[in-house]
Structure formats: structure tokens, C-alpha cells
Enzyme design. Structure first.
Site, PDB file in Angstrom:
ATOM      1  N   GLU A   1     -12.961  -9.116  -8.039  1.00  0.00           N
ATOM      2  CA  GLU A   1     -12.838 -10.009  -6.879  1.00  0.00           C
ATOM      3  C   GLU A   1     -13.668 -11.241  -7.189  1.00  0.00           C
ATOM      4  OE1 GLU A   1     -11.110 -10.333  -3.827  1.00  0.00           O
ATOM      5  OE2 GLU A   1     -12.287 -12.171  -3.869  1.00  0.00           O
TER       6      GLU A   1
ATOM      7  N   HIS B   1       0.823  -1.213   0.000  1.00  0.00           N
ATOM      8  CA  HIS B   1       0.000   0.000   0.000  1.00  0.00           C
ATOM      9  C   HIS B   1       0.860   1.268   0.000  1.00  0.00           C
ATOM     10  CE1 HIS B   1      -3.570  -2.518   1.691  1.00  0.00           C
ATOM     11  NE2 HIS B   1      -3.419  -2.669   0.389  1.00  0.00           N
TER      12      HIS B   1
ATOM     13  N   ASP C   1      -2.518  -8.369  -7.213  1.00  0.00           N
ATOM     14  CA  ASP C   1      -2.198  -8.758  -5.833  1.00  0.00           C
ATOM     15  C   ASP C   1      -2.857 -10.105  -5.515  1.00  0.00           C
ATOM     16  OD1 ASP C   1      -1.461  -8.701  -3.173  1.00  0.00           O
ATOM     17  OD2 ASP C   1      -3.093  -7.355  -2.574  1.00  0.00           O
TER      18      ASP C   1
ATOM     19  N   SER D   1      -6.791  -2.120  -0.743  1.00  0.00           N
ATOM     20  CA  SER D   1      -6.378  -1.366  -1.931  1.00  0.00           C
ATOM     21  C   SER D   1      -7.522  -0.599  -2.605  1.00  0.00           C
ATOM     22  CB  SER D   1      -5.665  -2.282  -2.930  1.00  0.00           C
ATOM     23  OG  SER D   1      -6.412  -3.436  -3.210  1.00  0.00           O
TER      24      SER D   1
ATOM     25  N   HIS E   1      -7.204  -8.145  -8.033  1.00  0.00           N
ATOM     26  CA  HIS E   1      -7.512  -9.007  -6.880  1.00  0.00           C
ATOM     27  C   HIS E   1      -7.791  -8.063  -5.711  1.00  0.00           C
ATOM     28  CE1 HIS E   1      -5.291 -11.654  -9.581  1.00  0.00           C
ATOM     29  NE2 HIS E   1      -5.742 -12.702  -8.911  1.00  0.00           N
TER      30      HIS E   1
ATOM     31  N   ASP F   1     -12.797 -13.224 -12.618  1.00  0.00           N
ATOM     32  CA  ASP F   1     -11.409 -13.647 -12.511  1.00  0.00           C
ATOM     33  C   ASP F   1     -10.491 -12.486 -12.925  1.00  0.00           C
ATOM     34  OD1 ASP F   1      -8.959 -14.870 -12.708  1.00  0.00           O
ATOM     35  OD2 ASP F   1      -9.611 -16.439 -14.099  1.00  0.00           O
ATOM     36  N   GLY F   2      -9.626 -12.082 -12.012  1.00  0.00           N
ATOM     37  CA  GLY F   2      -8.742 -10.950 -12.286  1.00  0.00           C
ATOM     38  C   GLY F   2      -7.767 -11.219 -13.422  1.00  0.00           C
TER      39      GLY F   2
HETATM   40  C1  LIG Z   1      -4.186 -10.563  -1.302  1.00  0.00           C
HETATM   41  S1  LIG Z   1      -5.911 -10.411  -1.435  1.00  0.00           S
HETATM   42  C2  LIG Z   1      -6.147  -8.808  -2.083  1.00  0.00           C
HETATM   43  C3  LIG Z   1      -5.898  -7.675  -1.158  1.00  0.00           C
HETATM   44  C4  LIG Z   1      -6.143  -6.313  -1.723  1.00  0.00           C
HETATM   45  N1  LIG Z   1      -5.517  -6.150  -3.041  1.00  0.00           N
HETATM   46  C5  LIG Z   1      -5.629  -5.234  -0.805  1.00  0.00           C
HETATM   47  O1  LIG Z   1      -4.502  -4.750  -0.993  1.00  0.00           O
HETATM   48  O2  LIG Z   1      -6.362  -4.825   0.086  1.00  0.00           O
HETATM   49  C6  LIG Z   1      -6.283 -11.411  -2.820  1.00  0.00           C
HETATM   50  C7  LIG Z   1      -7.753 -11.451  -3.179  1.00  0.00           C
HETATM   51  O3  LIG Z   1      -7.903 -12.061  -4.452  1.00  0.00           O
HETATM   52  C8  LIG Z   1      -9.090 -12.809  -4.468  1.00  0.00           C
HETATM   53  N2  LIG Z   1      -8.946 -13.760  -5.578  1.00  0.00           N
HETATM   54  C9  LIG Z   1      -8.401 -14.999  -5.584  1.00  0.00           C
HETATM   55  N3  LIG Z   1      -8.327 -15.483  -6.847  1.00  0.00           N
HETATM   56  C10 LIG Z   1      -8.846 -14.505  -7.652  1.00  0.00           C
HETATM   57  C11 LIG Z   1      -9.009 -14.383  -9.064  1.00  0.00           C
HETATM   58  N4  LIG Z   1      -8.627 -15.359  -9.898  1.00  0.00           N
HETATM   59  N5  LIG Z   1      -9.543 -13.246  -9.537  1.00  0.00           N
HETATM   60  C12 LIG Z   1      -9.923 -12.233  -8.705  1.00  0.00           C
HETATM   61  N6  LIG Z   1      -9.785 -12.300  -7.366  1.00  0.00           N
HETATM   62  C13 LIG Z   1      -9.236 -13.408  -6.839  1.00  0.00           C
HETATM   63  C14 LIG Z   1      -9.180 -13.402  -3.088  1.00  0.00           C
HETATM   64  O4  LIG Z   1     -10.522 -13.721  -2.766  1.00  0.00           O
HETATM   65  C15 LIG Z   1      -8.619 -12.255  -2.231  1.00  0.00           C
HETATM   66  O5  LIG Z   1      -9.659 -11.438  -1.751  1.00  0.00           O
END
Ligand SMILES: C[S@@+](CC[C@H](N)C(=O)[O-])C[C@H]1O[C@@H](n2cnc3c(N)ncnc32)[C@H](O)[C@@H]1O
Length: 272
Positions: free
Chosen positions: A109, A18, A155, A91, A41, A134-135
Site C-alpha cells: 500500500e 471479493h 486492484d 481484501s 494495492h 509501489d504495488g
Molecule cells: C481500490 S483500493 C484497494 C482496495 C483493496 N484491494 C480491497 O479490496 O479492499 C486501491 C488502493 O491502492 C492504493 N495505491 C494507489 N497507488 C498505489 C501503488 N502504486 N502501489 C500500491 N498501492 C497503491 C490506494 O491508496 C488504495 O488504497
């Protein structure tokens, strides 16, 4: 999908990503042209550290809790932002707080509960689009943005062993579609081998202008521990290499435990 960021929010990895994220956004906003931000993500967006799942792990006590009082000057911008937002911001909330009227944020997400929470927070916000998708796939679908200027934050949870490969592929897909975009990808440092492979993969790719900034808590010999973390930045804004080391050094002074091999590295992997 077992990973829930709510258990880890506010840990030292979150603080590192961050701090760099806020610096990148400020740097991009030096120019008045509108900006698009893609958070692939996104997580939940905000977290109650004292009462939510984060209270059960207590990871935030070794992270954001150590920064909140009298932050050192290089971290003041980030910490003031955290204070100003009430609940601990993930984020999407940090990015949203910095958007100017003409800027846009798209957050992806995959977890249905987390996406629903994001919709509760941002559902009525005309500058923010929430996608339950899917990200990795969004890197192909949502880029390039019409603004032609932007930041892509990647992320992933790193719960699968092949996540470094997915990150390398995802960066390649995004870069092919949006070569002028700034890409920032966070990664955990548990042991050396996957990091070396990942960074070598970036160097062997056709992507240009890449820097890796890393914060090491200790030598990465025990792969069961988070021994550090890093952020790869493609197309870093002007002054990144000068400004980031003092930020990360200030972070380490508060978050490190003075273990052997503690340190900060900022390495240019590929020239412009
Ligand atoms: C490390 S966390 C993100 C934290 C956030 N970026 C922050 O800084 O506050 C990763 C997130 O990705 C999500 N996730 C997992 N696989 C994913 C995908 N293929 N596409 C999108 N989100 C995904 C998880 O549910 C989780 O909430």
C-alpha cells in the site's frame, strides 16, 4: 494520490472482487501445498461503514448492505466471512482470514496513512508482511515466491487515465516472473473503449489462459458512472468458468436495478 478506498468500501465493485477473490482462494486451497498471496494495492484492511468515510458516500448501501441478510446460497460463503470478521473486511482481511498455518500474505500500500493502518492490524502477524511500497514495482520484486504457488491480486484505484496501460504492463511483468501464478485484476467498466483496448492488449500479449468475468449494471454509455466492473484472471483454477457465472448472477440479482443491458459475462480471452 487522491483516491481513498475508505469512501468506496463495500460498494458493488468491492463485493464483486471479493466474491471472486474468496472463490479463488478456496479453489487454490483444495491442494495442501503452502500458498503465497500478493495484494499489490491493499487499502486499509477493514472499514467502519456506518461511521467512517463510507457513511458520507453511502455507496455501500447499494453494495454489501444488500447482501448481508439471508444471502443467496452461492454468496453465503463470502457473506458469512464478512459477518464473522466484525468490521467490513477489505481484501487483506479476507485473505488473512482464509490463510492456513503455512501460507503467507504480502500486502503493498503506497499511501502512508493506509499502510500505517495495515501495520497496526497486521504488525505482529508472522504470516503477513506489510510493505509501504509501489504495488507495480512489487510485482517485479516479490515474485516469484519461494512457495511457487500463489495468487496475485491487483486492484488499482483507477484514478489516472493510463491505469489500464499500467495494469497490462504490470500483469506482463508479474507473469514473466511467475508463469504458474494465478493473477486476478479488477477493473471498472465506465465506457467500452478502454475495456476493449485492455482486453485486446491481453489477447495480443504472450500470456496464456486468460478469462474475463464481468458484471454489467447497464449499458456503458455514460462514462461518468460506474456501469459495471470486471475481473481478469490468468491461470484460473479448475472449474472457474463453471462456478463464477452463478456467483455473479446471484450478485446481480441483489445489486442490479433491472436496467437494460444488465448482465454477467464470463469470456475466455486466451486459451491455455
Ligand atoms: C481500490 S483500493 C484497494 C482496495 C483493496 N484491494 C480491497 O479490496 O479492499 C486501491 C488502493 O491502492 C492504493 N495505491 C494507489 N497507488 C498505489 C501503488 N502504486 N502501489 C500500491 N498501492 C497503491 C490506494 O491508496 C488504495 O488504497
Amino acid at each position: 494520490m487522491n483516491y481513498r478506498h475508505a469512501f468506496h468500501a463495500g460498494n458493488f465493485g468491492d463485493c464483486m472482487k471479493h466474491v471472486v477473490l474468496v472463490w479463488l482462494l478456496r479453489a487454490l486451497m483444495r491442494k495442501p501445498a503452502p500458498l503465497f498471496v500478493l495484494d499489490t494495492h491493499a487499502g486499509v484492511g477493514r472499514y467502519d461503514l456506518e461511521n467512517g468515510p463510507a457513511a458520507r458516500t453511502g455507496e455501500w448501501q447499494q453494495g454489501i448492505a444488500r447482501l448481508l441478510d439471508q444471502p443467496p446460497a452461492p454468496l453465503a460463503d463470502y457473506v458469512n466471512l464478512v459477518h464473522s470478521l466484525g468490521l467490513y473486511p477489505g481484501s487483506p482481511s479476507l485473505i488473512r482470514a482464509l490463510l492456513r498455518p503455512g501460507d503467507r500474505l504480502a500486502c503493498c500500500e503506497l499511501h502512508p496513512d493506509d499502510a500505517a493502518e495495515l501495520r497496526r492490524i497486521f504488525g505482529r502477524d508472522r504470516q503477513v508482511a506489510v510493505h509501504q511500497r509501489d504495488g507495480w514495482e512489487a510485482l517485479g520484486a516479490l515474485l516469484p515466491p519461494k512457495e511457487r504457488r500463489g495468487l496475485v491480486l491487483i486492484d488499482p484505484p483507477f484514478e489516472q487515465p493510463q491505469e489500464f496501460d499500467a495494469l497490462l504492463t504490470g500483469l506482463g511483468v508479474g507473469y514473466q516472473r511467475f508463469r504458474s501464478g494465478v493473477f486476478a485484476a479488477w477493473y471498472p467498466i465506465k465506457h467500452r473503449t478502454p475495456i476493449r483496448r485492455f482486453l485486446a492488449g491481453l489477447q495480443d500479449s504472450s500470456m496464456r489462459d486468460i478469462i474475463a468475468a464481468e458484471l454489467h449494471l447497464r449499458e456503458p454509455v455514460d462514462p461518468t458512472r460506474l456501469n459495471g466492473c470486471g475481473m481478469v484472471v490468468i491461470n484460473p483454477p479448475f472449474q472457474f468458468e463453471q462456478d463464477i457465472p452463478p456467483l455473479l448472477t446471484a450478485l446481480l440479482e441483489r445489486l442490479g436495478s433491472r436496467e437494460p443491458h444488465e448482465g454477467v459475462t464470463v469470456t475466455r480471452l486466451v486459451d491455455e
